[in-house]
Design a protein around this motif. Structure first.
Motif, PDB file in Angstrom:
ATOM      1  N   THR A  65       0.843  -1.198   0.000  1.00 58.31           N
ATOM      2  CA  THR A  65       0.000   0.000   0.000  1.00 58.31           C
ATOM      3  C   THR A  65       0.874   1.242   0.000  1.00 58.31           C
ATOM      4  OG1 THR A  65      -0.120   0.222   2.409  1.00 58.31           O
ATOM      5  CG2 THR A  65      -1.712  -1.267   1.371  1.00 58.31           C
TER       6      THR A  65
ATOM      7  N   ASP B 175       2.287   3.227   2.127  1.00 60.39           N
ATOM      8  CA  ASP B 175       2.509   3.195   3.564  1.00 60.39           C
ATOM      9  C   ASP B 175       3.701   4.013   4.036  1.00 60.39           C
ATOM     10  OD1 ASP B 175       4.392   1.596   2.386  1.00 60.39           O
ATOM     11  OD2 ASP B 175       4.040  -0.163   3.639  1.00 60.39           O
TER      12      ASP B 175
ATOM     13  N   ARG C 117      -1.203   2.773   9.710  1.00 62.75           N
ATOM     14  CA  ARG C 117      -0.326   1.611   9.749  1.00 62.75           C
ATOM     15  C   ARG C 117       0.997   1.814   9.012  1.00 62.75           C
ATOM     16  NH1 ARG C 117      -4.025  -3.388   8.004  1.00 62.75           N
ATOM     17  NH2 ARG C 117      -4.312  -2.053   6.168  1.00 62.75           N
TER      18      ARG C 117
ATOM     19  N   CYS D 264      -4.821   7.889   5.679  1.00 64.75           N
ATOM     20  CA  CYS D 264      -5.289   6.614   6.241  1.00 64.75           C
ATOM     21  C   CYS D 264      -5.931   5.752   5.152  1.00 64.75           C
ATOM     22  CB  CYS D 264      -6.277   6.868   7.372  1.00 64.75           C
ATOM     23  SG  CYS D 264      -5.542   7.614   8.848  1.00 64.75           S
ATOM     24  N   GLU D 265      -6.679   6.380   4.276  1.00 59.68           N
ATOM     25  CA  GLU D 265      -7.325   5.656   3.176  1.00 59.68           C
ATOM     26  C   GLU D 265      -6.284   5.047   2.243  1.00 59.68           C
ATOM     27  OE1 GLU D 265      -9.847   6.886  -0.812  1.00 59.68           O
ATOM     28  OE2 GLU D 265     -10.068   8.106   0.996  1.00 59.68           O
TER      29      GLU D 265
ATOM     30  N   ASN E  12      -4.486   1.952   3.404  1.00 60.96           N
ATOM     31  CA  ASN E  12      -5.296   0.732   3.404  1.00 60.96           C
ATOM     32  C   ASN E  12      -5.728   0.315   2.000  1.00 60.96           C
ATOM     33  OD1 ASN E  12      -5.753   0.010   6.329  1.00 60.96           O
ATOM     34  ND2 ASN E  12      -6.377   2.150   6.352  1.00 60.96           N
ATOM     35  N   THR E  13      -5.203   1.009   0.987  1.00 58.90           N
ATOM     36  CA  THR E  13      -5.571   0.711  -0.397  1.00 58.90           C
ATOM     37  C   THR E  13      -4.424   0.005  -1.096  1.00 58.90           C
ATOM     38  OG1 THR E  13      -6.962   2.697  -0.466  1.00 58.90           O
ATOM     39  CG2 THR E  13      -6.337   1.706  -2.574  1.00 58.90           C
TER      40      THR E  13
END
Length: 339
Positions: free
Chosen positions: A3, A5, A30, A183-184, A187-188
């Motif tokens: 992701t 990240d 994360r 955050c989106e 998580n993608t």
């Protein structure tokens, strides 16, 4: 699952409140967040991690050389150190200043992009001039995402506006919108075709990262001189952006170079004006002494010389006022931080 990240955030004057808003909205994030904010070496920027740590659940500290890129952590560049990214860790360097400052935003952005490609999200916040624009372009060219603060929400919109005008950014958001978007993205999953050829399975470097943190790319000599060391500035051959670097490694984007030139020119003109005023004053003193010694001809010659000095000083003062009107010289600062 791969992701977006790794988040890199750059800011300058006016960036404290946006940073607080963004970090406060990253509960449960994360990924890893790296921050570079312009500051003087003796500035109060040592307070920044503490000001951010109380806002959310993430661990916020000043980066240390060799710190790992651990999920759920925020690492802030300490004063007088560039924060750069290598696979799996960060490094701190005292390399040449870029855009007149250390830490600078561009070294963080471009080394993150070259080490982690499409996994990187670059965020450019409030600040003067255009540090971070070149770094955003590098992130974009390596498949990463780019976000700039909405200029209408920035105390000093120069940096986000420069990012918007020179890079096809992915989003222009208010500080309240940036945190949820990060955050989106964390998580993608990144599409396979996006990462192919841009990212190794373990985030291996995309190309060689020079040990001196130099900017990769073909260079051509210019007639411009480096504002830091006065060496020859080399123009980086890149069709979408102007960027300059000297042989020592000092780097500058166009507005930052223009600001440094304006500061140098202003200083030289002020020195010349002051010198001429002092020469005029000395000539008047000498004329007065000559007149006391009844050297009328010598006194008249000295007074004529003093008038010429004053006339030249007035001319320089007129030029100086025009240079100051159009100059962009602004020093980095962390004036948002409390004493």
């Amino acid at each position: 699952m791969i992701t977006h990240d790794l988040v890199v955030i750059g800011g300058s004057a006016g960036s404290l409140e946006p940073l607080r808003t963004i970090v406060g909205a990253l509960g449960g994030f994360r990924g890893t967040v790296l921050i570079a904010v312009h500051a003087y070496p003796n500035a109060r920027s040592h307070l920044l991690p503490g000001l951010l740590a109380s806002l959310g659940t993430l661990s916020v500290t000043h980066a240390r050389d060799g710190d790992p890129l651990a999920p759920g952590t925020v690492l802030v560049a300490p004063p007088a150190r560039h924060l750069i990214v290598e696979p799996g860790r960060v490094r701190l360097t005292t390399g040449p200043r870029e855009n007149g400052t250390r830490p600078a935003i561009d070294p963080l952005f471009r080394t993150a992009a070259r080490s982690y490609g499409a996994r990187v999200v670059g965020v450019l916040l409030s600040g003067h001039l255009d540090d971070g624009t070149y770094g955003l372009a590098i992130i974009k060219s390596h498949g990463g995402r780019t976000i700039v603060q909405k200029p209408s929400t920035a105390r000093h919109p120069d940096m986000p506006e420069s990012g918007m005008h020179n890079v096809r950014v992915d989003a222009v958001l208010s500080p309240e919108e940036i945190g949820p978007r990060l955050c989106e993205l964390a998580n993608t999953p990144i599409m396979e075709e996006t990462t192919m050829g841009r990212l190794g399975s373990k985030g291996a470097p995309l190309d060689r990262i020079a040990h001196d943190e130099g900017i990769a790319g073909e260079r051509h000599a210019t007639v411009l001189s480096c504002p830091e060391c006065h060496g020859v500035m080399m123009r980086l051959e890149r069709p979408d952006l102007l960027h300059f670097e000297c042989q020592i490694g000092h780097a500058a984007s166009p507005l930052s170079l223009e600001a440094a030139q304006a500061t140098e020119v202003t200083g030289s003109l002020e020195s010349a004006r002051r010198g001429l005023r002092e020469q005029a004053l000395l000539a008047y003193m000498m004329a007065e002494r000559a007149r006391g010694n009844r050297d009328i001809e010598g006194a008249a010659e000295l007074e004529e010389r003093a008038h010429a000095y004053e006339k030249n000083a007035d001319a320089i003062e007129g030029i100086l006022s025009k240079v100051q009107r159009f100059g962009h010289g602004r020093a980095p600062n962390d004036g948002d931080l409390p004493g």
